[in-house]
Write a protein that holds these residues in place. Structure first.
Motif, short mmCIF file in Angstrom:
data_model
loop_
_atom_site.label_atom_id
_atom_site.label_comp_id
_atom_site.label_asym_id
_atom_site.label_seq_id
_atom_site.Cartn_x
_atom_site.Cartn_y
_atom_site.Cartn_z
N ARG A 95 0.82 -1.14 -0.03
CA ARG A 95 -0.03 0.05 -0.12
C ARG A 95 0.78 1.28 -0.10
O ARG A 95 1.59 1.48 0.65
N SER A 136 -1.26 7.35 9.26
CA SER A 136 -1.53 6.18 8.26
C SER A 136 -0.35 5.31 8.44
O SER A 136 -0.32 4.03 7.95
N ASP A 139 -0.04 3.18 11.79
CA ASP A 139 -1.03 2.26 12.09
C ASP A 139 -0.92 1.09 11.13
O ASP A 139 -1.91 0.39 11.22
N SER A 141 -1.85 1.43 8.11
CA SER A 141 -2.89 1.51 6.97
C SER A 141 -2.05 1.79 5.22
O SER A 141 -2.49 1.43 4.52
#
Length: 297
Positions: A95, A136, A139, A141
């Protein structure tokens, strides 16, 4: 050598400072946690924790052991992670995120090159804002962020983008007609501030507290997003040092962008959590560096 259970219990208790929470976290009984700690203290010969009915605190020896032990354990875990990654190859998912529209093109080209080389690894692309970019990463993400430097507390890749600094001022501002300005003018005008979640190092780089000669820089209001910060400038609440890309991506009739002739360039590149330095991350950073080099930055 410490046994694995002793290490896990000790480090977990240094973080939780509560026997019950430590037991729940490690899925042990509270009694078992207490036994392990007592056995470890007997081996070392001194207490590692001060216990009372109301609190648990590290002793000086306990603090030193935690400081010495934690990075060793983290390095061992990272070594295992690298071995697993090497065995699996670059597969799974990654990601990646960008902060600001102008950084997206180089990121998209890196995604394309990475996809050609590693078709078995899916890449998801996201956009983040100033308010959640660091969170982000922390955590989980996102794995990689294309961000502005400095970005403290993160692993940092090579510089992918570099640009001149400009000063954003209201269209009718006296400085708007200048061919260029010096950083010294920041001492004469309030400077719009970045949101509180941005790091101290980043703020010091973008909106310094003092001019090169040492004069104090007046602080203007803060914005929660970059667009909001530019709107504060347009409203006459202050000026703001920005990158040259703003002329193209944020053209506004109520703003003027004036070059700052004595400011260093703004640099951007990939950042990620040091503990998330996987083979996927390294492969993507290599692809991004090659794309940037081919484009001549």
């Amino acid at each position: 050598m410490l046994e694995r259970l002793e290490t896990e219990v000790f480090l977990a208790l240094t973080e939780e400072l509560h026997f019950g929470r430590t037991a729940e976290r490690l899925r042990l009984s509270t009694g078992r946690v207490s036994q392990v700690v007592k056995a470890l203290e007997r081996r070392i010969g001194v207490p590692l924790f001060d216990r009372s009915s109301r609190s648990v605190r590290l002793t000086p020896v306990g603090r030193q052991l935690a400081a010495d032990l934690a990075p060793v354990v983290a390095a061992m875990e990272e070594a295992v992670r690298r071995a697993v990654d090497a065995g699996r190859g670059v597969t799974g998912g990654l990601r990646v995120a960008f902060l600001g529209e102008w950084t997206a093109p180089v990121l998209f080209r890196a995604v394309a090159l990475f996809g050609e080389r590693h078709p078995e690894c899916r890449v998801d692309v996201r956009e983040v804002q100033l308010s959640n970019s660091r969170a982000s990463l922390e955590d989980g993400s996102i794995d990689i962020l294309l961000a502005s430097y400095p970005f403290g507390g993160m692993a940092v890749g090579p510089v992918l983008l570099s640009e001149r600094r400009l000063l954003a001022v209201p269209a009718g501002h006296p400085l708007a007609a200048e061919a260029s300005v010096s950083l010294e003018v920041l001492g004469d005008h309030p400077v719009v501030q970045y949101p509180a979640v941005t790091s101290v190092g980043f703020k010091r780089d973008r909106t310094p507290d003092r001019t090169p000669s040492g004069r104090a820089v007046p602080k203007g209001p803060s914005g929660s997003t970059f667009s909001e910060m530019l709107s504060l400038v347009a409203l006459g609440r202050g000026v703001l040092p920005v990158g040259e890309h703003c002329r193209r991506y944020y053209p506004r009739p109520d703003l003027a962008y004036v070059p700052i002739h004595d400011a260093p360039p703004i640099e951007r590149g990939p950042v990620w959590l040091p503990g998330n330095t996987t083979e996927r991350v390294r492969a993507f950073v290599r692809a991004a560096a090659e794309v940037a080099a081919a484009a001549g930055r």
